[in-house]
Motif scaffolding. Structure first.
Motif, PDB file in Angstrom:
ATOM      1  N   TYR A 113       0.597  -1.200  -0.074  1.00  0.00           N
ATOM      2  CA  TYR A 113       0.008   0.031   0.041  1.00  0.00           C
ATOM      3  C   TYR A 113       0.786   1.214  -0.031  1.00  0.00           C
ATOM      4  O   TYR A 113       1.854   1.392   0.814  1.00  0.00           O
ATOM      5  N   CYS A 114       0.463   2.353  -0.752  1.00  0.00           N
ATOM      6  CA  CYS A 114       0.860   3.667  -0.733  1.00  0.00           C
ATOM      7  C   CYS A 114       0.129   4.614   0.098  1.00  0.00           C
ATOM      8  O   CYS A 114      -1.148   4.357   0.151  1.00  0.00           O
ATOM      9  N   VAL A 115       0.926   5.217   1.144  1.00  0.00           N
ATOM     10  CA  VAL A 115       0.233   6.143   2.192  1.00  0.00           C
ATOM     11  C   VAL A 115       1.001   7.570   2.187  1.00  0.00           C
ATOM     12  O   VAL A 115       1.985   7.661   1.969  1.00  0.00           O
ATOM     13  N   PRO A 158       2.639   5.250   8.334  1.00  0.00           N
ATOM     14  CA  PRO A 158       1.589   4.725   7.973  1.00  0.00           C
ATOM     15  C   PRO A 158       0.803   4.001   8.891  1.00  0.00           C
ATOM     16  O   PRO A 158      -0.547   3.948   8.961  1.00  0.00           O
ATOM     17  N   LEU A 159       1.162   3.701   9.910  1.00  0.00           N
ATOM     18  CA  LEU A 159       0.589   3.039  11.264  1.00  0.00           C
ATOM     19  C   LEU A 159       0.783   3.760  12.532  1.00  0.00           C
ATOM     20  O   LEU A 159       2.157   4.157  12.634  1.00  0.00           O
ATOM     21  N   VAL A 160      -0.245   4.215  13.323  1.00  0.00           N
ATOM     22  CA  VAL A 160       0.078   4.542  14.597  1.00  0.00           C
ATOM     23  C   VAL A 160      -0.583   3.440  15.495  1.00  0.00           C
ATOM     24  O   VAL A 160      -1.838   3.199  15.326  1.00  0.00           O
ATOM     25  N   TYR A 161       0.293   2.878  16.501  1.00  0.00           N
ATOM     26  CA  TYR A 161      -0.499   1.927  17.272  1.00  0.00           C
ATOM     27  C   TYR A 161      -0.882   0.610  16.457  1.00  0.00           C
ATOM     28  O   TYR A 161      -1.968   0.195  16.959  1.00  0.00           O
ATOM     29  N   ASN A 164      -3.030   5.144   9.413  1.00  0.00           N
ATOM     30  CA  ASN A 164      -2.900   6.632   9.664  1.00  0.00           C
ATOM     31  C   ASN A 164      -2.672   7.176   8.244  1.00  0.00           C
ATOM     32  O   ASN A 164      -1.886   6.828   7.144  1.00  0.00           O
ATOM     33  N   GLY A 165      -3.583   8.177   8.021  1.00  0.00           N
ATOM     34  CA  GLY A 165      -3.636   8.898   6.518  1.00  0.00           C
ATOM     35  C   GLY A 165      -4.464   8.275   5.630  1.00  0.00           C
ATOM     36  O   GLY A 165      -5.065   7.448   5.948  1.00  0.00           O
TER      37      GLY A 165
END
Length: 122
Positions: A95-97, A102-105, A109-110
């Motif tokens: 995946y493109c973010v 791109p990940l929080v906990y 994200n985003g």
């Protein structure tokens, strides 16, 4: 509306290479830090690599360091991931973010694209 469309996935043999692309629209790519994430079958989401707005700084997960290169062409609104020395453990949806993280906990994200499948198998 932000849109991120990944392409370039496919089936590749172990040791092979692939180049993923992400076409961004709805915003100026140069205004955003970007990243790649992946999800292997039956596993959770995993951060892969990130790149700062100007491309001057990058960061990689230990699992791909030395094998993958993240890059960007802000003029073309494109993000790339060059993958080499692929192994079966790299099999995942990529995946493109539009975030550095791109990940929080463990949570997305985003904005995320729909992903492109990479399968490494002989």
């Amino acid at each position: 509306e932000v849109q991120l469309v990944e392409s370039g996935g496919g089936l590749v043999q172990p040791g092979g290479s692939l180049r993923l692309s992400c076409a961004a629209s709805g915003f100026a790519l140069g205004s955003s830090e970007m990243s790649w994430a992946r999800q292997a079958p039956g596993k959770g989401l995993e951060w892969v690599a990130s790149i700062r707005r100007g491309g001057g700084r990058t960061s990689y997960a230990d699992s791909v360091k030395g094998r993958f290169i993240i890059s960007r062409d802000n003029a073309k609104n494109m993000l790339y991931l060059q993958m080499t020395s692929l192994n079966p453990e790299d099999t995942a949806v990529y995946y493109c973010v539009d975030r550095w993280e791109p990940l929080v906990y463990g949570i997305r994200n985003g904005d995320w694209g729909r992903g492109t499948q990479v399968t490494v198998s002989s």
